[in-house]
Write a protein that holds these residues in place. Sequence first.
Motif, short mmCIF file in Angstrom:
data_model
loop_
_atom_site.label_atom_id
_atom_site.label_comp_id
_atom_site.label_asym_id
_atom_site.label_seq_id
_atom_site.Cartn_x
_atom_site.Cartn_y
_atom_site.Cartn_z
N GLY A 248 7.76 3.73 -13.16
CA GLY A 248 9.16 3.72 -12.79
C GLY A 248 9.76 5.11 -12.87
O GLY A 248 9.43 5.88 -13.78
N TRP A 249 10.62 5.42 -11.93
CA TRP A 249 11.18 6.78 -11.88
C TRP A 249 11.92 7.16 -13.15
O TRP A 249 12.00 8.33 -13.50
CB TRP A 249 12.12 6.90 -10.69
CG TRP A 249 11.42 6.98 -9.37
CD1 TRP A 249 10.09 6.75 -9.11
CD2 TRP A 249 12.02 7.33 -8.12
NE1 TRP A 249 9.83 6.92 -7.78
CE2 TRP A 249 10.99 7.28 -7.14
CE3 TRP A 249 13.31 7.66 -7.72
CZ2 TRP A 249 11.24 7.56 -5.80
CZ3 TRP A 249 13.56 7.94 -6.39
CH2 TRP A 249 12.53 7.89 -5.44
N ALA A 250 12.49 6.19 -13.85
CA ALA A 250 13.21 6.49 -15.09
C ALA A 250 12.28 7.13 -16.12
O ALA A 250 12.73 7.87 -17.00
CB ALA A 250 13.83 5.22 -15.66
N TYR A 251 10.98 6.85 -16.01
CA TYR A 251 10.01 7.37 -16.98
C TYR A 251 9.20 8.54 -16.42
O TYR A 251 9.03 9.56 -17.08
CB TYR A 251 9.07 6.25 -17.42
CG TYR A 251 9.79 5.08 -18.04
CD1 TYR A 251 10.30 5.17 -19.34
CD2 TYR A 251 9.99 3.90 -17.33
CE1 TYR A 251 10.97 4.11 -19.91
CE2 TYR A 251 10.67 2.83 -17.90
CZ TYR A 251 11.16 2.94 -19.19
OH TYR A 251 11.84 1.89 -19.75
N ALA B 20 0.26 -4.48 0.59
CA ALA B 20 1.61 -5.04 0.67
C ALA B 20 2.27 -5.09 -0.70
O ALA B 20 3.49 -4.93 -0.82
CB ALA B 20 1.56 -6.44 1.28
N LEU B 21 1.47 -5.30 -1.76
CA LEU B 21 2.02 -5.49 -3.10
C LEU B 21 2.04 -4.23 -3.95
O LEU B 21 2.80 -4.16 -4.92
CB LEU B 21 1.20 -6.57 -3.83
CG LEU B 21 1.18 -7.97 -3.22
CD1 LEU B 21 0.19 -8.85 -3.98
CD2 LEU B 21 2.56 -8.58 -3.24
N GLU B 22 1.23 -3.25 -3.63
CA GLU B 22 0.90 -2.17 -4.57
C GLU B 22 2.06 -1.21 -4.86
O GLU B 22 2.60 -0.58 -3.96
CB GLU B 22 -0.30 -1.38 -4.05
CG GLU B 22 -0.82 -0.35 -5.03
CD GLU B 22 -1.13 -0.96 -6.39
OE1 GLU B 22 -0.56 -0.47 -7.38
OE2 GLU B 22 -1.92 -1.92 -6.45
N HIS B 23 2.40 -1.07 -6.16
CA HIS B 23 3.44 -0.12 -6.55
C HIS B 23 2.90 1.30 -6.68
O HIS B 23 3.67 2.27 -6.58
CB HIS B 23 4.08 -0.54 -7.88
CG HIS B 23 3.22 -0.29 -9.09
ND1 HIS B 23 2.31 -1.20 -9.56
CD2 HIS B 23 3.13 0.79 -9.93
CE1 HIS B 23 1.70 -0.72 -10.63
NE2 HIS B 23 2.17 0.49 -10.87
N ALA B 24 1.58 1.46 -6.92
CA ALA B 24 1.02 2.80 -7.13
C ALA B 24 1.08 3.65 -5.88
O ALA B 24 0.95 4.88 -5.95
CB ALA B 24 -0.42 2.69 -7.61
N THR B 25 1.25 3.02 -4.73
CA THR B 25 1.54 3.78 -3.50
C THR B 25 3.04 3.79 -3.21
O THR B 25 3.60 4.83 -2.87
CB THR B 25 0.79 3.18 -2.30
OG1 THR B 25 1.02 1.76 -2.25
CG2 THR B 25 -0.70 3.44 -2.40
#
Length: 458
Positions: A49-52, A124-129
Amino acid sequence: MVPKVRVPQHAGSFYPRTPETVSAMIQDLLPDNIQPVNNLRALIVPHAGWAYSGRTAARAYAQINPKNYRRIILLAPSHYVAINKLSLCPFDVLQTPIGDLTVDARLRDQLLKEGIASGSEAHALEHATEVHFPFLAWFCSDLPVLPILTGQMSQDDIARAARQLAPHWDQQTLVVVSSDFTHYGNHFAYLPFPVSEAPKKIRALDYQAIRHILKLDAKAFTAFCRETGATICGRVPIQILLQMTTNADTASLIAYTTSAEQTGDYSHSVSYAAISIHPAPYSPDSQQIMLRIARDAIRTVLLHKRVQIPQNLPAELQQVGACFVTLRIGERLRGCIGSIMAHRPLIDDLIGNAIQAAFHDPRFPPLSLDELEETNIHLSILSSPRPVTSPDEIILGYHGIILNHGPARAVFLPEVAIEQGWDLEETLQALSRKAGLPANAWEQATFEVFTTFSFGED
Protein backbone atom coordinates in the motif's frame (compact mmCIF):
# COMPACT_ATOMS: atom_id res chain seq x y z
CA MET A 1 -11.72 -6.01 -32.23
CA VAL A 2 -12.81 -4.52 -28.91
CA PRO A 3 -9.80 -3.98 -26.60
CA LYS A 4 -9.70 -6.14 -23.49
CA VAL A 5 -9.56 -3.75 -20.53
CA ARG A 6 -8.23 -4.49 -17.06
CA VAL A 7 -10.25 -2.61 -14.45
CA PRO A 8 -8.56 -1.59 -11.16
CA GLN A 9 -9.24 -3.97 -8.29
CA HIS A 10 -7.29 -2.27 -5.51
CA ALA A 11 -7.99 1.46 -5.94
CA GLY A 12 -9.26 2.81 -2.65
CA SER A 13 -7.30 0.26 -0.62
CA PHE A 14 -3.68 0.00 -1.79
CA TYR A 15 -3.77 3.52 -3.25
CA PRO A 16 -6.36 6.31 -3.66
CA ARG A 17 -9.42 5.92 -5.86
CA THR A 18 -9.96 9.27 -7.57
CA PRO A 19 -7.75 11.12 -10.09
CA GLU A 20 -7.41 14.07 -7.72
CA THR A 21 -6.33 12.04 -4.71
CA VAL A 22 -3.95 9.84 -6.72
CA SER A 23 -2.27 12.90 -8.25
CA ALA A 24 -2.04 14.65 -4.89
CA MET A 25 -0.52 11.61 -3.19
CA ILE A 26 2.09 11.05 -5.91
CA GLN A 27 3.12 14.71 -5.67
CA ASP A 28 3.40 14.37 -1.90
CA LEU A 29 5.47 11.18 -2.18
CA LEU A 30 7.93 12.55 -4.72
CA PRO A 31 11.40 13.43 -3.40
CA ASP A 32 12.79 16.91 -3.90
CA ASN A 33 16.37 16.00 -4.75
CA ILE A 34 16.31 13.12 -7.26
CA GLN A 35 16.81 13.79 -10.96
CA PRO A 36 16.00 11.40 -13.83
CA VAL A 37 18.80 9.03 -14.77
CA ASN A 38 19.53 8.77 -18.47
CA ASN A 39 21.06 5.30 -18.50
CA LEU A 40 18.72 3.44 -16.13
CA ARG A 41 18.25 -0.22 -17.15
CA ALA A 42 16.09 -1.70 -14.40
CA LEU A 43 14.39 -0.97 -11.09
CA ILE A 44 13.33 -3.11 -8.14
CA VAL A 45 10.31 -1.38 -6.57
CA PRO A 46 7.97 -2.35 -3.69
CA HIS A 47 4.27 -3.05 -4.22
CA ALA A 48 2.61 -2.60 -0.83
CA GLY A 49 0.00 0.00 0.00
CA TRP A 50 1.23 3.46 -0.87
CA ALA A 51 0.86 4.59 2.75
CA TYR A 52 3.71 2.21 3.60
CA SER A 53 5.86 1.75 0.50
CA GLY A 54 4.78 4.66 -1.70
CA ARG A 55 7.61 6.99 -0.77
CA THR A 56 10.20 4.30 -1.47
CA ALA A 57 8.53 3.50 -4.80
CA ALA A 58 8.35 7.18 -5.74
CA ARG A 59 12.10 7.59 -5.20
CA ALA A 60 12.63 4.81 -7.74
CA TYR A 61 10.15 6.06 -10.32
CA ALA A 62 11.53 9.60 -10.09
CA GLN A 63 14.71 8.28 -11.72
CA ILE A 64 12.94 7.35 -14.97
CA ASN A 65 13.49 9.54 -18.02
CA PRO A 66 10.69 8.28 -20.32
CA LYS A 67 12.31 9.76 -23.44
CA ASN A 68 14.95 7.02 -23.24
CA TYR A 69 12.55 4.09 -23.64
CA ARG A 70 10.12 2.52 -26.06
CA ARG A 71 8.57 0.05 -23.61
CA ILE A 72 8.53 -1.28 -20.04
CA ILE A 73 8.55 -4.89 -18.87
CA LEU A 74 6.99 -5.30 -15.42
CA LEU A 75 7.94 -8.55 -13.64
CA ALA A 76 5.92 -9.43 -10.53
CA PRO A 77 5.00 -12.43 -8.38
CA SER A 78 1.50 -13.88 -8.49
CA HIS A 79 -0.10 -13.64 -5.03
CA TYR A 80 -3.63 -14.96 -5.61
CA VAL A 81 -3.53 -17.52 -8.41
CA ALA A 82 -1.12 -20.44 -8.73
CA ILE A 83 0.51 -20.20 -12.13
CA ASN A 84 3.08 -22.30 -13.91
CA LYS A 85 6.33 -20.51 -14.64
CA LEU A 86 5.59 -17.19 -16.45
CA SER A 87 2.26 -15.62 -17.40
CA LEU A 88 1.89 -12.76 -19.89
CA CYS A 89 -0.77 -10.11 -19.37
CA PRO A 90 -3.71 -10.88 -21.71
CA PHE A 91 -5.26 -7.41 -21.48
CA ASP A 92 -4.84 -4.65 -24.04
CA VAL A 93 -5.51 -1.67 -21.77
CA LEU A 94 -4.68 -1.13 -18.09
CA GLN A 95 -7.01 1.37 -16.46
CA THR A 96 -5.78 3.68 -13.70
CA PRO A 97 -7.50 6.62 -12.00
CA ILE A 98 -5.18 9.06 -13.81
CA GLY A 99 -5.23 7.57 -17.30
CA ASP A 100 -4.89 4.32 -19.18
CA LEU A 101 -1.75 2.39 -20.08
CA THR A 102 -1.35 0.40 -23.28
CA VAL A 103 -0.11 -3.18 -23.07
CA ASP A 104 2.77 -4.01 -25.41
CA ALA A 105 0.92 -6.51 -27.60
CA ARG A 106 3.79 -6.82 -30.07
CA LEU A 107 6.24 -8.04 -27.42
CA ARG A 108 3.54 -10.26 -25.92
CA ASP A 109 2.98 -11.92 -29.30
CA GLN A 110 6.71 -12.49 -29.72
CA LEU A 111 6.96 -14.14 -26.30
CA LEU A 112 3.84 -16.22 -26.93
CA LYS A 113 5.55 -17.64 -30.01
CA GLU A 114 8.51 -18.51 -27.78
CA GLY A 115 6.28 -20.61 -25.54
CA ILE A 116 5.39 -18.26 -22.66
CA ALA A 117 1.71 -18.53 -21.75
CA SER A 118 -0.85 -15.86 -20.84
CA GLY A 119 -3.58 -16.02 -18.23
CA SER A 120 -6.30 -13.51 -17.43
CA GLU A 121 -7.43 -14.55 -13.96
CA ALA A 122 -4.07 -14.01 -12.26
CA HIS A 123 -3.51 -10.64 -13.95
CA ALA A 124 -7.05 -9.44 -13.26
CA LEU A 125 -6.59 -9.80 -9.49
CA GLU A 126 -2.91 -9.07 -8.92
CA HIS A 127 -1.97 -6.09 -6.74
CA ALA A 128 1.81 -6.55 -7.28
CA THR A 129 1.34 -5.14 -10.77
CA GLU A 130 -1.62 -2.84 -10.20
CA VAL A 131 0.00 -0.65 -7.54
CA HIS A 132 2.63 0.30 -10.14
CA PHE A 133 0.19 1.27 -12.87
CA PRO A 134 -0.65 4.77 -11.53
CA PHE A 135 3.06 5.51 -11.06
CA LEU A 136 3.73 4.40 -14.63
CA ALA A 137 0.78 6.46 -15.87
CA TRP A 138 2.22 9.49 -14.05
CA PHE A 139 5.85 9.15 -15.17
CA CYS A 140 5.63 7.47 -18.58
CA SER A 141 2.04 7.32 -19.78
CA ASP A 142 3.02 7.09 -23.46
CA LEU A 143 5.09 3.92 -23.06
CA PRO A 144 3.54 0.48 -23.61
CA VAL A 145 3.87 -1.90 -20.67
CA LEU A 146 3.99 -5.68 -20.58
CA PRO A 147 3.18 -7.13 -17.13
CA ILE A 148 4.56 -10.64 -16.62
CA LEU A 149 3.68 -12.69 -13.53
CA THR A 150 5.87 -15.41 -12.08
CA GLY A 151 4.79 -18.52 -10.21
CA GLN A 152 6.83 -21.03 -8.28
CA MET A 153 9.77 -21.86 -10.52
CA SER A 154 12.69 -24.24 -10.36
CA GLN A 155 16.20 -22.92 -10.88
CA ASP A 156 16.15 -24.40 -14.38
CA ASP A 157 12.88 -22.56 -15.10
CA ILE A 158 14.33 -19.30 -13.77
CA ALA A 159 17.43 -19.66 -15.94
CA ARG A 160 15.24 -20.45 -18.96
CA ALA A 161 13.05 -17.40 -18.31
CA ALA A 162 16.13 -15.17 -18.05
CA ARG A 163 17.39 -16.52 -21.39
CA GLN A 164 13.98 -15.91 -22.99
CA LEU A 165 13.64 -12.34 -21.73
CA ALA A 166 17.27 -11.17 -22.03
CA PRO A 167 17.21 -10.66 -25.84
CA HIS A 168 14.26 -8.27 -25.40
CA TRP A 169 16.06 -6.20 -22.72
CA ASP A 170 17.70 -3.66 -24.98
CA GLN A 171 18.77 -0.07 -24.26
CA GLN A 172 15.24 1.18 -24.92
CA THR A 173 13.52 -1.32 -22.64
CA LEU A 174 13.18 -0.62 -18.92
CA VAL A 175 12.61 -3.63 -16.66
CA VAL A 176 10.71 -3.02 -13.42
CA VAL A 177 10.71 -5.82 -10.85
CA SER A 178 7.93 -5.69 -8.27
CA SER A 179 8.92 -7.01 -4.84
CA ASP A 180 8.68 -6.34 -1.15
CA PHE A 181 11.37 -7.72 1.14
CA THR A 182 11.12 -9.42 4.56
CA HIS A 183 7.58 -10.19 5.77
CA TYR A 184 7.96 -10.68 9.52
CA GLY A 185 5.40 -11.84 12.08
CA ASN A 186 2.82 -14.49 12.90
CA HIS A 187 0.62 -13.36 10.03
CA PHE A 188 3.38 -14.38 7.61
CA ALA A 189 4.41 -17.50 9.59
CA TYR A 190 7.93 -16.06 9.74
CA LEU A 191 9.46 -15.49 13.18
CA PRO A 192 13.16 -16.40 12.91
CA PHE A 193 13.93 -14.19 15.94
CA PRO A 194 11.96 -12.65 18.84
CA VAL A 195 10.00 -9.44 18.35
CA SER A 196 12.32 -7.73 20.85
CA GLU A 197 15.20 -8.25 18.40
CA ALA A 198 13.19 -7.45 15.28
CA PRO A 199 14.17 -3.78 14.71
CA LYS A 200 17.83 -4.65 14.23
CA LYS A 201 17.56 -8.17 12.85
CA ILE A 202 14.95 -7.42 10.19
CA ARG A 203 17.27 -4.75 8.79
CA ALA A 204 20.27 -7.07 8.99
CA LEU A 205 18.34 -9.79 7.17
CA ASP A 206 17.21 -7.42 4.43
CA TYR A 207 20.67 -5.94 4.06
CA GLN A 208 22.12 -9.41 3.44
CA ALA A 209 19.71 -9.85 0.54
CA ILE A 210 20.32 -6.32 -0.73
CA ARG A 211 24.07 -6.85 -0.58
CA HIS A 212 23.80 -9.87 -2.92
CA ILE A 213 21.55 -7.89 -5.27
CA LEU A 214 23.94 -4.94 -5.35
CA LYS A 215 26.69 -7.37 -6.33
CA LEU A 216 24.35 -8.77 -9.03
CA ASP A 217 25.13 -12.18 -7.57
CA ALA A 218 22.22 -14.43 -8.54
CA LYS A 219 23.74 -17.55 -6.96
CA ALA A 220 24.40 -15.87 -3.61
CA PHE A 221 20.91 -14.32 -3.54
CA THR A 222 19.32 -17.69 -4.33
CA ALA A 223 21.37 -19.42 -1.63
CA PHE A 224 20.44 -16.70 0.87
CA CYS A 225 16.72 -17.17 0.18
CA ARG A 226 17.04 -20.94 0.52
CA GLU A 227 19.12 -20.88 3.71
CA THR A 228 17.12 -18.21 5.57
CA GLY A 229 13.65 -18.99 4.24
CA ALA A 230 13.52 -15.28 3.40
CA THR A 231 9.98 -14.07 2.81
CA ILE A 232 10.87 -11.89 -0.18
CA CYS A 233 7.72 -12.24 -2.24
CA GLY A 234 9.39 -11.17 -5.49
CA ARG A 235 12.44 -13.37 -5.10
CA VAL A 236 11.72 -15.22 -8.38
CA PRO A 237 11.44 -12.01 -10.47
CA ILE A 238 14.60 -10.75 -8.75
CA GLN A 239 16.42 -13.99 -9.58
CA ILE A 240 15.36 -13.69 -13.22
CA LEU A 241 16.60 -10.09 -13.36
CA LEU A 242 19.94 -10.94 -11.75
CA GLN A 243 20.50 -13.75 -14.23
CA MET A 244 19.83 -11.30 -17.08
CA THR A 245 22.54 -8.89 -15.92
CA THR A 246 26.20 -8.99 -16.94
CA ASN A 247 29.43 -7.50 -15.60
CA ALA A 248 28.67 -4.50 -17.81
CA ASP A 249 25.92 -3.62 -15.29
CA THR A 250 26.03 -2.28 -11.76
CA ALA A 251 23.41 -1.67 -9.05
CA SER A 252 22.65 1.01 -6.46
CA LEU A 253 20.36 1.15 -3.44
CA ILE A 254 17.96 4.08 -3.77
CA ALA A 255 15.93 3.72 -0.56
CA TYR A 256 15.03 1.28 2.21
CA THR A 257 12.40 1.29 4.94
CA THR A 258 9.96 -0.97 6.79
CA SER A 259 6.29 -0.66 7.64
CA ALA A 260 7.20 -1.03 11.33
CA GLU A 261 9.29 2.14 11.20
CA GLN A 262 6.04 3.95 10.41
CA THR A 263 3.62 2.02 12.64
CA GLY A 264 5.95 1.16 15.52
CA ASP A 265 4.60 -2.42 15.44
CA TYR A 266 7.52 -4.78 14.87
CA SER A 267 5.35 -7.85 15.48
CA HIS A 268 3.99 -7.29 11.96
CA SER A 269 6.50 -5.75 9.59
CA VAL A 270 7.11 -5.69 5.84
CA SER A 271 10.32 -4.29 4.35
CA TYR A 272 10.68 -2.20 1.20
CA ALA A 273 13.74 -1.47 -0.93
CA ALA A 274 14.19 0.45 -4.17
CA ILE A 275 17.21 -0.59 -6.23
CA SER A 276 18.41 0.60 -9.63
CA ILE A 277 20.49 -1.19 -12.25
CA HIS A 278 22.45 0.82 -14.77
CA PRO A 279 25.53 0.45 -16.99
CA ALA A 280 28.84 0.17 -15.18
CA PRO A 281 31.00 3.31 -15.60
CA TYR A 282 34.00 1.13 -16.44
CA SER A 283 33.92 -1.59 -19.07
CA PRO A 284 34.37 -5.25 -18.07
CA ASP A 285 37.81 -5.17 -19.74
CA SER A 286 38.86 -2.12 -17.70
CA GLN A 287 37.61 -3.78 -14.51
CA GLN A 288 39.73 -6.85 -15.16
CA ILE A 289 42.76 -4.71 -16.01
CA MET A 290 42.45 -2.80 -12.73
CA LEU A 291 42.10 -5.97 -10.66
CA ARG A 292 45.08 -7.54 -12.39
CA ILE A 293 47.23 -4.43 -11.89
CA ALA A 294 46.33 -4.27 -8.18
CA ARG A 295 47.32 -7.91 -7.68
CA ASP A 296 50.49 -7.56 -9.76
CA ALA A 297 51.53 -4.48 -7.75
CA ILE A 298 51.23 -6.37 -4.45
CA ARG A 299 53.07 -9.40 -5.83
CA THR A 300 55.85 -7.21 -7.25
CA VAL A 301 56.51 -5.66 -3.83
CA LEU A 302 56.52 -9.11 -2.21
CA LEU A 303 59.13 -10.22 -4.75
CA HIS A 304 61.21 -7.09 -3.98
CA LYS A 305 60.89 -5.76 -7.50
CA ARG A 306 60.05 -2.29 -8.75
CA VAL A 307 56.42 -1.64 -9.63
CA GLN A 308 55.99 -0.61 -13.26
CA ILE A 309 52.91 1.15 -14.61
CA PRO A 310 51.67 -0.77 -17.66
CA GLN A 311 51.67 0.91 -21.06
CA ASN A 312 48.71 1.41 -23.43
CA LEU A 313 46.11 1.61 -20.68
CA PRO A 314 42.51 2.59 -21.45
CA ALA A 315 42.13 6.37 -21.33
CA GLU A 316 39.61 6.16 -18.46
CA LEU A 317 42.31 4.71 -16.18
CA GLN A 318 44.66 7.59 -16.91
CA GLN A 319 42.19 10.25 -15.81
CA VAL A 320 42.36 11.71 -12.30
CA GLY A 321 40.40 9.52 -9.90
CA ALA A 322 40.13 8.21 -6.34
CA CYS A 323 39.67 4.63 -5.19
CA PHE A 324 39.67 2.31 -2.19
CA VAL A 325 41.32 -1.11 -2.28
CA THR A 326 39.87 -3.74 0.06
CA LEU A 327 41.56 -7.08 0.73
CA ARG A 328 39.71 -10.05 2.23
CA ILE A 329 40.61 -13.63 3.01
CA GLY A 330 37.28 -15.40 2.99
CA GLU A 331 34.94 -13.13 4.92
CA ARG A 332 37.79 -11.68 7.00
CA LEU A 333 39.02 -8.16 6.29
CA ARG A 334 42.77 -8.16 5.61
CA GLY A 335 43.35 -4.53 4.65
CA CYS A 336 41.54 -1.49 3.32
CA ILE A 337 43.15 1.79 2.27
CA GLY A 338 41.92 4.45 -0.11
CA SER A 339 41.71 8.06 -1.21
CA ILE A 340 38.71 10.26 -0.57
CA MET A 341 39.70 13.04 -2.95
CA ALA A 342 40.98 12.50 -6.49
CA HIS A 343 44.47 13.98 -6.76
CA ARG A 344 46.37 11.77 -9.23
CA PRO A 345 45.66 9.48 -12.21
CA LEU A 346 43.35 6.64 -11.22
CA ILE A 347 45.92 4.00 -12.14
CA ASP A 348 48.49 5.63 -9.80
CA ASP A 349 45.91 5.81 -7.02
CA LEU A 350 45.02 2.17 -7.58
CA ILE A 351 48.62 0.94 -7.40
CA GLY A 352 49.45 3.12 -4.40
CA ASN A 353 46.39 2.09 -2.41
CA ALA A 354 46.81 -1.60 -3.26
CA ILE A 355 50.33 -1.49 -1.81
CA GLN A 356 49.17 0.51 1.22
CA ALA A 357 46.29 -1.89 1.91
CA ALA A 358 48.58 -4.92 1.67
CA PHE A 359 51.50 -3.65 3.72
CA HIS A 360 50.65 -0.48 5.63
CA ASP A 361 47.13 -0.81 7.05
CA PRO A 362 47.93 -0.24 10.77
CA ARG A 363 45.27 -2.75 11.82
CA PHE A 364 47.09 -5.70 10.22
CA PRO A 365 50.59 -7.12 9.74
CA PRO A 366 52.01 -6.93 6.21
CA LEU A 367 50.52 -9.41 3.77
CA SER A 368 52.65 -12.47 2.97
CA LEU A 369 53.12 -14.12 -0.41
CA ASP A 370 51.23 -17.21 0.76
CA GLU A 371 48.34 -15.04 1.94
CA LEU A 372 48.17 -13.23 -1.40
CA GLU A 373 47.08 -16.44 -3.11
CA GLU A 374 44.09 -16.64 -0.74
CA THR A 375 43.28 -12.92 -0.89
CA ASN A 376 40.31 -11.49 -2.73
CA ILE A 377 40.76 -7.95 -4.07
CA HIS A 378 37.83 -5.54 -4.21
CA LEU A 379 37.97 -2.05 -5.73
CA SER A 380 35.71 0.95 -5.15
CA ILE A 381 35.98 3.96 -7.46
CA LEU A 382 34.70 7.11 -5.74
CA SER A 383 32.71 10.06 -6.99
CA SER A 384 33.62 13.54 -5.78
CA PRO A 385 32.30 14.12 -2.22
CA ARG A 386 29.56 16.70 -1.69
CA PRO A 387 28.31 18.21 1.58
CA VAL A 388 24.86 17.45 3.01
CA THR A 389 23.00 19.79 5.32
CA SER A 390 21.62 17.01 7.52
CA PRO A 391 22.32 13.31 8.21
CA ASP A 392 18.73 12.70 7.10
CA GLU A 393 19.95 13.19 3.51
CA ILE A 394 22.23 10.15 3.80
CA ILE A 395 20.93 7.02 2.04
CA LEU A 396 22.48 3.99 3.71
CA GLY A 397 23.92 1.52 1.24
CA TYR A 398 24.03 4.14 -1.52
CA HIS A 399 26.14 6.89 0.00
CA GLY A 400 29.64 6.64 1.36
CA ILE A 401 29.87 8.92 4.40
CA ILE A 402 32.60 11.32 5.50
CA LEU A 403 32.34 12.65 9.06
CA ASN A 404 34.13 15.91 9.86
CA HIS A 405 34.46 17.06 13.47
CA GLY A 406 37.16 19.68 13.99
CA PRO A 407 40.47 18.05 13.03
CA ALA A 408 38.96 14.56 13.27
CA ARG A 409 37.74 12.81 10.16
CA ALA A 410 36.49 9.31 9.30
CA VAL A 411 34.95 7.61 6.29
CA PHE A 412 32.76 4.59 5.59
CA LEU A 413 32.20 3.10 2.16
CA PRO A 414 28.52 2.58 1.21
CA GLU A 415 28.58 -1.16 1.86
CA VAL A 416 29.69 -0.87 5.51
CA ALA A 417 26.21 -0.22 6.91
CA ILE A 418 24.74 -3.02 4.82
CA GLU A 419 27.40 -5.52 5.88
CA GLN A 420 26.94 -4.64 9.55
CA GLY A 421 23.14 -4.33 9.46
CA TRP A 422 23.28 -0.86 11.06
CA ASP A 423 20.61 1.81 10.95
CA LEU A 424 21.62 5.44 10.39
CA GLU A 425 22.25 6.28 14.04
CA GLU A 426 24.32 3.13 14.60
CA THR A 427 26.33 3.91 11.48
CA LEU A 428 27.09 7.45 12.61
CA GLN A 429 27.99 6.27 16.11
CA ALA A 430 30.45 3.76 14.65
CA LEU A 431 31.85 6.43 12.34
CA SER A 432 32.36 8.73 15.33
CA ARG A 433 34.28 6.02 17.16
CA LYS A 434 36.37 5.35 14.06
CA ALA A 435 37.36 9.04 14.13
CA GLY A 436 38.52 8.59 17.74
CA LEU A 437 35.54 10.48 19.13
CA PRO A 438 32.71 9.64 21.54
CA ALA A 439 29.83 7.73 19.95
CA ASN A 440 27.51 10.76 20.08
CA ALA A 441 30.01 13.16 18.50
CA TRP A 442 28.20 12.85 15.15
CA GLU A 443 25.47 15.10 16.54
CA GLN A 444 27.88 18.07 16.30
CA ALA A 445 29.67 16.91 13.13
CA THR A 446 29.29 17.86 9.48
CA PHE A 447 29.00 15.31 6.71
CA GLU A 448 29.88 14.75 3.10
CA VAL A 449 28.63 11.92 0.93
CA PHE A 450 29.89 10.17 -2.18
CA THR A 451 28.94 7.20 -4.32
CA THR A 452 31.10 4.33 -5.50
CA PHE A 453 31.37 1.88 -8.35
CA SER A 454 32.55 -1.36 -6.78
CA PHE A 455 33.74 -4.63 -8.25
CA GLY A 456 36.04 -7.43 -7.27
CA GLU A 457 37.51 -10.81 -7.96
CA ASP A 458 34.69 -12.64 -6.17
